[in-house]
Design a protein around this motif. Structure first.
Motif, mmCIF file in Angstrom:
data_model
loop_
_atom_site.group_PDB
_atom_site.id
_atom_site.type_symbol
_atom_site.label_atom_id
_atom_site.label_comp_id
_atom_site.label_asym_id
_atom_site.label_seq_id
_atom_site.Cartn_x
_atom_site.Cartn_y
_atom_site.Cartn_z
ATOM 1 N N SER B 25 22.670 -10.521 -14.082
ATOM 2 C CA SER B 25 22.072 -10.792 -15.384
ATOM 3 C C SER B 25 23.157 -10.845 -16.440
ATOM 4 O O SER B 25 24.281 -10.382 -16.228
ATOM 5 N N THR B 28 24.999 -17.163 -17.276
ATOM 6 C CA THR B 28 24.341 -18.300 -16.630
ATOM 7 C C THR B 28 24.774 -18.334 -15.173
ATOM 8 O O THR B 28 25.842 -18.849 -14.829
ATOM 9 N N PHE B 29 23.937 -17.773 -14.335
ATOM 10 C CA PHE B 29 24.313 -17.461 -12.947
ATOM 11 C C PHE B 29 24.820 -18.684 -12.192
ATOM 12 O O PHE B 29 25.845 -18.616 -11.509
ATOM 13 N N ASP B 30 24.135 -19.798 -12.298
ATOM 14 C CA ASP B 30 24.489 -20.944 -11.453
ATOM 15 C C ASP B 30 25.743 -21.685 -11.943
ATOM 16 O O ASP B 30 26.141 -22.676 -11.342
ATOM 17 N N ARG B 72 22.820 -17.555 -2.009
ATOM 18 C CA ARG B 72 22.380 -17.223 -3.362
ATOM 19 C C ARG B 72 21.066 -17.922 -3.643
ATOM 20 O O ARG B 72 20.765 -18.981 -3.072
ATOM 21 N N ASN B 74 19.504 -19.141 -7.006
ATOM 22 C CA ASN B 74 19.745 -19.272 -8.444
ATOM 23 C C ASN B 74 18.462 -19.121 -9.256
ATOM 24 O O ASN B 74 18.509 -18.774 -10.435
ATOM 25 N N LYS B 76 16.419 -16.825 -8.813
ATOM 26 C CA LYS B 76 16.232 -15.380 -8.955
ATOM 27 C C LYS B 76 17.499 -14.680 -9.469
ATOM 28 O O LYS B 76 17.524 -13.451 -9.573
ATOM 29 N N ASN B 77 18.537 -15.453 -9.762
ATOM 30 C CA ASN B 77 19.826 -14.864 -10.162
ATOM 31 C C ASN B 77 20.280 -13.816 -9.151
ATOM 32 O O ASN B 77 20.646 -12.680 -9.521
ATOM 33 N N LYS B 98 31.796 -11.532 -9.934
ATOM 34 C CA LYS B 98 31.657 -12.832 -10.598
ATOM 35 C C LYS B 98 33.045 -13.412 -10.900
ATOM 36 O O LYS B 98 33.942 -12.713 -11.370
#
Lengths: 108, 119
Positions: B25, B28-30, B72, B74, B76-77, B98
């Motif tokens: 969280s 921007t995960f993706d 992964r 994305n 659901k992050n 990350k």
């Protein structure tokens, strides 16, 4: 054995300057990053792209590189700098990541 | 604030399987490649695997190639590490991490880790 080699331990007197070295053929092609890990804590990025400091990292930390060697220098070491320091980079293929074995820094 | 929270660690017998999860969280995960890095108790950091932002590219350390799968979701992050054929030498804290905005191998955020014990 790791593609990146570090001295296992280094010591420095309080307020003095210390340089931690990371060696490997992959460093002739790819930049190193450096991480500080204090006991019981997760690693913290202190240097990336050879000589760039993330925000919040004191300017007594600096980085450099030449040939197959990357260096992290602490100018005026403080007691709170006592920690393990790890370098990492891409491997020779460029498709994976490698970490050095780590250097335990003692501030005397 | 970036947060990475791992779960799924535990004690497993040699030859067994385990699935680790990482809830991300604060970013921007993706847009970012994500890594798994492990650390055996009292030992150094060892890179395990990386997947790119869309999950279509994956790389593994030789020590886990063919036994571990990174993935992964994305929507659901979330980041995962499916581990099988576990060995005693896989015992470690597993960190979700990350990539820095400058690209990997720089890693700017780490989770607190989840402990996997193979015994």
């Amino acid at each position: 054995s790791s593609e990146l080699t570090q001295d296992p331990a280094v010591s420095v007197a309080l307020g003095q300057t210390v340089t931690i070295i990371c060696q490997g053929d992959c460093l002739r092609t790819y930049s190193a990053s450096w991480y500080q890990q204090r006991p019981g804590q997760t690693p913290v990025l202190v240097m990336y792209d050879k000589n760039k400091r993330p925000s919040g990292i004191p300017d007594r930390f600096s980085g450099s590189a030449s040939g197959g060697t990357a260096s992290l220098t602490i100018t005026g070491a403080q007691a709170e700098d006592e920690a393990d320091y790890y370098c990492n980079s891409r491997d020779r293929s460029g498709s994976r990541v490698v970490f050095g074995g780590g250097t335990q820094l003692t501030v005397l | 604030e970036v947060q990475l929270v791992e779960s799924g660690g535990g004690v497993v017998q040699p030859g067994g399987s385990l699935r680790l999860s990482c809830a991300a969280s604060g970013f921007t995960f993706d847009h970012y490649s994500m890594h798994w890095v492990r650390q055996a108790p009292g030992k150094g950091l060892e890179w395990v695997s990386v997947t790119n932002g869309q999950g279509g590219a994956r790389k593994y350390a030789d020590s886990v190639e063919g036994r571990f799968i990174i993935s992964r979701d994305n929507s659901k992050n979330a980041l995962y590490l499916q581990m099988k054929s576990l060995r005693s030498e896989d015992t470690a804290f597993y960190y979700c991490a990350k990539e820095h905005s400058s690209g990997w191998p720089a890693i700017d955020y780490w989770g607190r880790g989840t402990l996997v014990t193979v015994s």
